[in-house]
Structure formats: structure tokens, C-alpha cells
Design a protein around this motif. Structure first.
Motif, PDB file in Angstrom:
ATOM      1  N   THR A 168       7.500 100.768  94.695  1.00  0.00           N
ATOM      2  CA  THR A 168       7.911 100.542  93.074  1.00  0.00           C
ATOM      3  C   THR A 168       7.742  99.711  92.580  1.00  0.00           C
ATOM      4  O   THR A 168       7.437  98.551  92.850  1.00  0.00           O
ATOM      5  N   GLY A 169       7.527  99.769  90.933  1.00  0.00           N
ATOM      6  CA  GLY A 169       6.955  98.667  90.456  1.00  0.00           C
ATOM      7  C   GLY A 169       5.721  98.488  90.077  1.00  0.00           C
ATOM      8  O   GLY A 169       4.990  99.007  90.716  1.00  0.00           O
ATOM      9  N   VAL A 170       5.484  97.711  89.067  1.00  0.00           N
ATOM     10  CA  VAL A 170       4.123  97.559  88.730  1.00  0.00           C
ATOM     11  C   VAL A 170       3.991  95.903  88.702  1.00  0.00           C
ATOM     12  O   VAL A 170       4.780  95.308  87.990  1.00  0.00           O
ATOM     13  N   PRO A 171       2.754  95.288  89.388  1.00  0.00           N
ATOM     14  CA  PRO A 171       2.646  93.652  89.153  1.00  0.00           C
ATOM     15  C   PRO A 171       2.774  93.277  87.755  1.00  0.00           C
ATOM     16  O   PRO A 171       2.176  93.925  86.592  1.00  0.00           O
ATOM     17  N   THR A 172       3.816  92.503  87.496  1.00  0.00           N
ATOM     18  CA  THR A 172       3.773  91.835  86.034  1.00  0.00           C
ATOM     19  C   THR A 172       2.629  91.221  85.406  1.00  0.00           C
ATOM     20  O   THR A 172       2.493  91.620  84.182  1.00  0.00           O
ATOM     21  N   ALA A 173       1.823  90.716  86.257  1.00  0.00           N
ATOM     22  CA  ALA A 173       0.407  90.106  85.708  1.00  0.00           C
ATOM     23  C   ALA A 173      -0.566  91.367  85.060  1.00  0.00           C
ATOM     24  O   ALA A 173      -1.277  90.954  84.300  1.00  0.00           O
ATOM     25  N   LYS A 174      -0.250  92.637  85.444  1.00  0.00           N
ATOM     26  CA  LYS A 174      -1.068  93.632  84.515  1.00  0.00           C
ATOM     27  C   LYS A 174      -0.647  94.225  83.384  1.00  0.00           C
ATOM     28  O   LYS A 174      -1.284  95.015  82.641  1.00  0.00           O
ATOM     29  N   ALA A 175       0.717  93.781  82.963  1.00  0.00           N
ATOM     30  CA  ALA A 175       1.304  94.170  81.437  1.00  0.00           C
ATOM     31  C   ALA A 175       0.450  93.828  80.505  1.00  0.00           C
ATOM     32  O   ALA A 175       0.032  94.826  79.755  1.00  0.00           O
ATOM     33  N   PRO A 176      -0.101  92.868  80.430  1.00  0.00           N
ATOM     34  CA  PRO A 176      -1.074  92.455  79.034  1.00  0.00           C
ATOM     35  C   PRO A 176      -2.411  93.599  79.024  1.00  0.00           C
ATOM     36  O   PRO A 176      -2.752  94.237  78.157  1.00  0.00           O
ATOM     37  N   GLN A 177      -2.975  93.685  80.168  1.00  0.00           N
ATOM     38  CA  GLN A 177      -4.059  94.716  80.324  1.00  0.00           C
ATOM     39  C   GLN A 177      -3.677  95.935  79.923  1.00  0.00           C
ATOM     40  O   GLN A 177      -4.333  96.777  79.326  1.00  0.00           O
ATOM     41  N   TYR A 178      -2.527  96.300  80.542  1.00  0.00           N
ATOM     42  CA  TYR A 178      -1.988  97.802  80.274  1.00  0.00           C
ATOM     43  C   TYR A 178      -1.325  97.925  78.884  1.00  0.00           C
ATOM     44  O   TYR A 178      -1.860  99.246  78.544  1.00  0.00           O
ATOM     45  N   TYR A 179      -0.894  97.212  78.085  1.00  0.00           N
ATOM     46  CA  TYR A 179      -0.683  97.150  76.750  1.00  0.00           C
ATOM     47  C   TYR A 179      -2.130  97.245  75.918  1.00  0.00           C
ATOM     48  O   TYR A 179      -2.085  98.256  74.915  1.00  0.00           O
ATOM     49  N   ARG A 180      -3.211  96.302  76.326  1.00  0.00           N
ATOM     50  CA  ARG A 180      -4.381  96.909  75.785  1.00  0.00           C
ATOM     51  C   ARG A 180      -4.867  97.891  75.956  1.00  0.00           C
ATOM     52  O   ARG A 180      -5.650  98.784  74.976  1.00  0.00           O
ATOM     53  N   ASN A 181      -5.047  98.640  77.138  1.00  0.00           N
ATOM     54  CA  ASN A 181      -5.319 100.157  77.289  1.00  0.00           C
ATOM     55  C   ASN A 181      -4.657 100.892  76.480  1.00  0.00           C
ATOM     56  O   ASN A 181      -5.326 101.917  76.016  1.00  0.00           O
ATOM     57  N   ALA A 182      -3.221 100.838  76.356  1.00  0.00           N
ATOM     58  CA  ALA A 182      -2.586 101.692  75.478  1.00  0.00           C
ATOM     59  C   ALA A 182      -2.856 101.539  74.070  1.00  0.00           C
ATOM     60  O   ALA A 182      -3.039 102.556  73.369  1.00  0.00           O
ATOM     61  N   ALA A 183      -3.325 100.384  73.494  1.00  0.00           N
ATOM     62  CA  ALA A 183      -3.477 100.366  72.344  1.00  0.00           C
ATOM     63  C   ALA A 183      -5.018 100.751  71.791  1.00  0.00           C
ATOM     64  O   ALA A 183      -5.386 101.578  70.920  1.00  0.00           O
ATOM     65  N   ALA A 184      -5.769 100.755  72.824  1.00  0.00           N
ATOM     66  CA  ALA A 184      -7.233 101.402  72.834  1.00  0.00           C
ATOM     67  C   ALA A 184      -7.314 102.749  72.726  1.00  0.00           C
ATOM     68  O   ALA A 184      -8.007 103.471  71.752  1.00  0.00           O
ATOM     69  N   ALA A 185      -6.275 103.326  73.796  1.00  0.00           N
ATOM     70  CA  ALA A 185      -6.267 104.849  73.673  1.00  0.00           C
ATOM     71  C   ALA A 185      -5.448 105.289  72.309  1.00  0.00           C
ATOM     72  O   ALA A 185      -5.887 106.580  71.816  1.00  0.00           O
TER      73      ALA A 185
ATOM     74  N   ARG B 266       0.300 107.040  75.914  1.00  0.00           N
ATOM     75  CA  ARG B 266       1.759 107.142  76.324  1.00  0.00           C
ATOM     76  C   ARG B 266       1.732 106.727  77.983  1.00  0.00           C
ATOM     77  O   ARG B 266       2.689 105.880  78.358  1.00  0.00           O
ATOM     78  N   THR B 267       0.945 106.812  78.911  1.00  0.00           N
ATOM     79  CA  THR B 267       0.903 106.533  80.215  1.00  0.00           C
ATOM     80  C   THR B 267       0.573 105.067  80.262  1.00  0.00           C
ATOM     81  O   THR B 267       1.478 104.399  80.903  1.00  0.00           O
ATOM     82  N   TRP B 268      -0.179 104.315  79.674  1.00  0.00           N
ATOM     83  CA  TRP B 268      -0.414 102.767  79.692  1.00  0.00           C
ATOM     84  C   TRP B 268       0.874 102.363  79.150  1.00  0.00           C
ATOM     85  O   TRP B 268       1.112 101.313  79.590  1.00  0.00           O
ATOM     86  N   LEU B 269       1.371 102.911  78.129  1.00  0.00           N
ATOM     87  CA  LEU B 269       2.360 102.228  77.605  1.00  0.00           C
ATOM     88  C   LEU B 269       3.788 102.121  78.504  1.00  0.00           C
ATOM     89  O   LEU B 269       4.382 101.100  78.899  1.00  0.00           O
ATOM     90  N   TYR B 270       3.919 103.215  79.205  1.00  0.00           N
ATOM     91  CA  TYR B 270       4.754 103.487  80.373  1.00  0.00           C
ATOM     92  C   TYR B 270       4.644 102.333  81.455  1.00  0.00           C
ATOM     93  O   TYR B 270       5.369 101.665  82.190  1.00  0.00           O
ATOM     94  N   ALA B 271       3.286 102.467  81.908  1.00  0.00           N
ATOM     95  CA  ALA B 271       2.994 101.512  83.046  1.00  0.00           C
ATOM     96  C   ALA B 271       3.135  99.942  82.596  1.00  0.00           C
ATOM     97  O   ALA B 271       3.753  99.147  83.337  1.00  0.00           O
ATOM     98  N   ALA B 272       2.789  99.423  81.447  1.00  0.00           N
ATOM     99  CA  ALA B 272       2.796  98.185  80.846  1.00  0.00           C
ATOM    100  C   ALA B 272       4.177  97.830  80.711  1.00  0.00           C
ATOM    101  O   ALA B 272       4.784  96.648  81.130  1.00  0.00           O
ATOM    102  N   SER B 273       5.294  98.754  80.308  1.00  0.00           N
ATOM    103  CA  SER B 273       6.492  98.599  80.251  1.00  0.00           C
ATOM    104  C   SER B 273       7.419  98.146  81.513  1.00  0.00           C
ATOM    105  O   SER B 273       8.164  97.161  81.668  1.00  0.00           O
ATOM    106  N   VAL B 274       7.090  99.027  82.703  1.00  0.00           N
ATOM    107  CA  VAL B 274       7.575  98.816  83.945  1.00  0.00           C
ATOM    108  C   VAL B 274       7.014  97.378  84.380  1.00  0.00           C
ATOM    109  O   VAL B 274       7.792  96.710  84.859  1.00  0.00           O
ATOM    110  N   ALA B 275       5.534  97.140  84.183  1.00  0.00           N
ATOM    111  CA  ALA B 275       5.064  95.674  84.576  1.00  0.00           C
ATOM    112  C   ALA B 275       5.930  94.694  84.086  1.00  0.00           C
ATOM    113  O   ALA B 275       6.229  93.679  84.649  1.00  0.00           O
TER     114      ALA B 275
END
Length: 563
Positions: free
Chosen positions: A244-261, A222-231
Motif C-alpha cells: 500500500t501507499g505510493v512513493p513520496t518522490a513520485k508526487a510531483p510527477q503525478y501532479y504534473r500528469n494530473a494537470a496535463a490530463a 482524477r486518477t493521477w490526482l488521487y495517486a499524487a495525493s496518496v504519495a
């Protein structure tokens, strides 16, 4: 326990008194001290267990306004029936977000959150300083549990404010700056990764409700999904604060992190730890079932809730009930049992709108003509009848033609005398599957994303989705999150993390279906305006201001820009 502190000391001579002060180093016995708590393993464990009261802060979607279901009442799923402050506060905020200010943030969890963080950090620091646990394995398990709880508190603070103060140890000074939102999400993720590494997969019966490996992985997903969504969706469009905000370039990795968890939780299903229950309604009527990952247990008479009293139809609870009711928008979202979309323009569906719907509809909403506690609900006339929103300040009756079913205990025939003890669910397996589906869709794994969605739909007896693109899969994910997770406190935060709350809620109204009896005994349903004015979501409220008093008290703390 209270005891009298008796200190016996020698009298210092006058000469010594002139040369030096006398100092008594005595452990007081009239209060708990560090030695009392941390030098005793059992006391330390009791201290940690007390921190689980944090779940009570959020039970049944209580946050952010202090009343159950107020989170969904800020969206298109629930309509609060009152126009008064308190029971109707969600309406006031939905109509006028200008009421949210730094002087009165309305959604504030800051003080309570940091009180809990301070207590958890005391546990982590104290048990290390006093070497409370006899071996590193035991220490790691208990520290994993504490860090899980700390991550949960921080998750809420970051959802609200984005950029907050990160504290790993107890602090006594009040001179602490904010960290960036990206740093905050990563801090939470590190705590949860540690928790997932050391927590057990299951708990003994006496320890049900305590964090597990699956709960840690689910919160991590859930955490990585939120971080990826903001990115992906924020892109600094709604706030110019540099933190505030999360660098856009980090979205793909954060989505992968969410999927792995999420996959780690799915792997636990294969080991028999979790499963989707065969019947949707059993999830909310059976405590500690295999779909539940983490929740808050109420047990009569020592720990109870008022959910039944506040949300049952008024005939169940004279002078109470119906604080919030489902909207027509939610009712219409549920499909027919064969997977067709419901539509009032279909003559057959409109003639019998509540016949032949998917099982989640019947487990979520009470409607005119439905069976409830041995009676047939009459929402056209009588005690349970529809009333126009705003015609009475606090009507305690439906203003949409519907009542809540999910979470309301159908066996509780006297909710006044028997306060509720149903379980508030924070994490369940169906949510993890939907998180997994979203993260997979965002990383191009469409077939597997569809598989996760279809698992949830299969339990409802529905055919699989036909989506085969990211856009179609995301539309399917949003739909499933609405109907599967209704009243569980997700919709408002989903709209926020997708940065579409201002699109979905602005200049919109929620509606109801008023049943009107006809002379021939049939029922005609009239669409009614259940808001009477347009809603508005201010884009600057994607980041809630920090309490102004905290800015005054902490010289290093700056207000989020725009507030």
C-alpha cells in the motif's frame, strides 16, 4: 431465446468403442457461445454496451454503502435521518468504524467489481481472438471504450483497498496476488491514456452516455490526482503493508500528469465540446448538457431511480422523503452573493440567513421560508417540520432544518407514481477545473491555479480568490469542492486522499438550524446537535480490508496488513 438441441450422430461400432471414445464437436444452440458473441460484430457491441450498467453501481453517490448519498453522509455535508440499519447505516459507520471488519468489510465492491472486470476482459480477449472487427481503427475504438470502463472499475477498487489484483485477461484459476498500489494507479492510467487516444471527442445523440475522449482525460486527471495525493499525504503513516501507499518522490510527477490530463479537457472547451453552463441549477435539470462529461441516463418508464421519493421534503411524498438532509456546516459554507463569508455572528446575516446568498446555495439546499413546488417551506411546524435526531427511528423529516435541493426534480409533483429520471453525474467540467487548480497549485503554478478556481467562482457570480500560496490555494480548492460538488460523492474521498478524514471527522458532530416561530411572527434559529454523539474515523480504514472469504479462496492473495 430457447431452442431444442438436436444432435444426430452415427453409432460407433462396438470395436471402435472399445478402442477409443467417440467425441462430438457441436456448437450448442441453446446458449450463447464464444462464436455466437465474438464472431458477430453487432453482438460484441451489444455485449460492450451492457457493461455500462457499472454506472448504476455508483449513481448519486450510492457507494460505498448501497444507498444514494451515503458517501456524503459519512462526512460533514449530509446527515442521514434514520437510526435504523439500512437508511441509517451511514450513521452507524460514522459513529463506530469498528463495524468494518475483514469478515464484513461494509464497503465491499470486490465481488461485483471483479465480475465486471472479468466481463470486460472477456470482450477484449474474445474480440482479438475471433478478429471481430474488420479493421484496426474500429478495433481500437471499441477496445478504448472497454479499457475506459475497466479503468473506472479499478479506480473504485483501488480507492477502497489500495492494493488489488490486476487482471488484463480472463482468468479461470484462483491464484492471483495483489499488486502494489503504485502499480494499480499506473495500470488505471495506462487504460485511460489508451482510451483518450482512440475515443471520439463527441457522440451522436443515440450514443450519448458512452465514453468519449474528454471522459477519458477527465478520469485520467482524477486518477493521477488521487495517486499524487496518496504519495504526498500517506507516507506509510496509516498502514504498514508493503504493497500500500505510493512513493513520496513520485508526487510531483503525478501532479504534473494530473494537470496535463485536465488541460486536455480544457482544450476541448476551446473546441466547443464543453463549457460551464451559465446557470448552476441548469447543470442538474438539463440532460446531456455541455458541462456534463459522463453520466448515467435514466429514462421513464424503463429505467428510473427513487431519488425524488427518498430525498424530497415529506410533504411531497407522504410516508417517504428526507432520507438524508444537508447539515448546518454545509449551509454555512456558502458565501454571500458579494463574496463575503456568511456568519451567524453578523447581526444582519443572522436576521435573514437565507437572503442574499450565492446562487449555488439556492441550487443545493432547501430551507425554511424558501419556495418549493409552488409553496413556501415551513420547517417550523407541519409536515415538513424539524424533528430531533433519534427521537423517532426513521422520521423521514429533517433533523437539521434543511432539505436537499440539488438533484431533486422540482417538476415531479408525484414522485411515487413518477419515479425519477434525472441524470446522475459522474464527471462534469467544473470538477475538472478544480482538479486542474489543485494540480497546478501543487506544481507551483499559482496564477494559473487561481485562474481555474476563478472560472468556477465566476459562474456563481463571486469575485476571484485572493490566494497566492500553495496553502491558501489548497484551502480555496477544498472550499470550492465542498460547495460546488456537494452531494456528488466527492467529500468523503477527498478527506481520505488528503489523509485528513481522521482530523476533520474525529470527535466532531454535525449540526442543524431549527427555525422557531416567535410571537411577533419573526423566526429565531436555534443551533441543534444533529448527531447526539461524536463521530470517529479510524485511521486504519484509509485502506478497507479485503473480504475474508477471498483470502480463503485465493491462496496467492494476502490480507492488507492491519486487518
Amino acid at each position: 431465446m430457447k431452442s431444442r438441441l438436436i444432435v444426430v450422430a452415427s453409432v460407433c461400432s462396438l470395436l471402435l468403442g472399445l478402442l477409443q471414445s467417440c467425441k462430438l464437436d457441436v456448437t450448442p444452440r441453446d446458449r450463447y457461445t464464444d462464436v455466437t458473441v465474438w464472431a458477430n460484430e453487432n453482438n460484441a457491441k451489444l455485449y460492450l454496451l451492457d457493461q455500462y450498467s457499472v454506472l448504476g453501481d455508483f449513481a448519486f453517490g450510492t457507494m460505498p454503502l448501497g444507498y444514494a448519498n451515503n458517501t456524503d453522509a459519512l462526512t460533514d455535508l449530509i446527515k442521514n435521518t434514520s437510526i435504523s440499519s439500512g437508511n441509517g447505516t451511514a450513521n452507524m459507520v460514522a459513529f463506530n468504524p469498528a463495524s468494518i471488519t475483514a469478515a464484513n468489510p461494509t464497503f465491499s465492491y470486490w465481488g461485483t467489481g471483479y465480475t465486471r472486470i472479468f466481463a470486460i476482459n472477456n470482450f477484449l480477449n474474445g474480440t482479438d481472438q475471433y478478429q471481430t472487427f474488420s479493421d484496426s481503427t474500429t478495433r481500437n475504438v471499441y477496445h478504448a471504450e472497454a479499457r475506459f470502463l475497466r479503468a473506472y472499475v479499478y479506480f473504485w477498487l483501488v480507492k477502497l483497498h489500495g492494493s488489488v489484483i490486476l487482471l488484463e485477461k480472463p482468468v479461470t484459476d484462483n491464484n492471483n496476488p495483489r499488486s502494489s498500489e503504485d502499480e494499480c494507479w499506473n495500470f488505471i492510467a495506462r487504460d485511460l491514456a489508451f482510451a483518450a487516444q482512440y475515443l471520439p471527442e463527441t457522440r451522436a445523440t443515440a450514443d450519448l452516455g458512452r465514453a468519449t475522449k474528454g471522459a477519458a482525460y477527465a478520469m485520467l486527471a482524477r486518477t493521477w490526482l488521487y495517486a499524487a495525493s496518496v504519495a504526498e499525504y500517506d507516507k506509510k503513516q496509516y498502514n504498514s503493508d508493503p504493497l500500500t501507499g505510493v512513493p513520496t518522490a513520485k508526487a510531483p510527477q503525478y501532479y504534473r500528469n494530473a494537470a496535463a490530463a485536465a488541460q486536455a479537457v480544457v482544450d476541448l472547451e476551446a473546441k466547443g465540446v464543453y463549457q460551464l453552463l451559465p446557470q448552476f441549477t441548469s447543470v442538474f435539470s438539463t440532460k446531456n448538457n455541455k458541462e456534463l462529461i459522463w453520466g448515467f441516463n435514466y429514462i421513464r418508464p424503463s429505467l428510473t431511480n427513487t431519488f425524488d421519493r427518498d430525498y424530497a421534503p415529506p410533504a411531497d411524498v407522504p410516508a417517504y422523503g428526507a432520507k438524508g438532509v444537508p447539515t448546518a456546516e454545509l449551509s454555512d459554507a456558502f458565501e454571500m452573493a458579494d463574496g463575503r463569508s456568511f456568519s451567524w455572528t453578523n447581526p444582519a446575516m443572522a436576521a435573514s440567513p437565507y437572503r442574499g446568498r450565492e446562487p449555488r446555495f439556492y441550487g443545493t439546499i432547501l430551507y425554511h421560508g424558501g419556495s418549493w413546488k409552488g409553496r413556501t417551506l415551513n420547517i417550523a411546524t407541519g409536515t415538513d417540520a424539524y424533528i430531533d435526531y433519534g427521537s423517532v427511528a426513521d422520521p423521514k423529516r429533517t433533523v437539521t432544518g434543511y432539505y436537499l435541493r440539488k438533484y431533486v426534480d422540482s417538476t415531479n409533483v408525484d414522485p411515487i407514481r413518477n419515479a425519477g429520471e434525472q441524470q446522475s453525474i459522474e464527471l462534469r467540467y467544473a470538477e475538472v477545473l478544480l482538479i486542474h487548480a489543485e494540480a497546478l497549485a501543487k506544481t507551483g503554478q499559482y496564477a494559473k491555479a487561481k485562474e481555474m478556481l476563478d472560472k468556477v467562482r465566476k459562474r456563481a457570480g463571486l469575485p476571484g480568490v485572493t490566494a497566492a500560496s500553495e496553502a491558501d490555494l489548497m484551502a480555496a480548492v477544498e472550499h470550492e469542492r465542498i460547495v460546488e460538488l456537494a452531494f456528488e460523492g466527492h467529500r468523503y474521498w477527498d478527506l481520505r486522499r488528503w489523509r485528513k478524514a481522521h482530523i476533520v471527522l474525529n470527535n466532531q458532530r454535525v449540526h442543524g438550524h431549527r427555525p422557531i416561530l416567535q410571537a411577533d411572527g419573526s423566526v429565531r434559529y436555534e443551533v441543534v446537535d444533529s448527531d447526539k454523539q461524536d463521530r470517529f474515523f479510524a485511521a486504519n480504514t484509509y485502506y478497507i480490508p479485503l473480504p475474508a472469504a477471498e483470502i480463503v479462496n485465493n491462496p496467492a492473495l494476502s490480507q492488507i496488513q492491519g486487518w
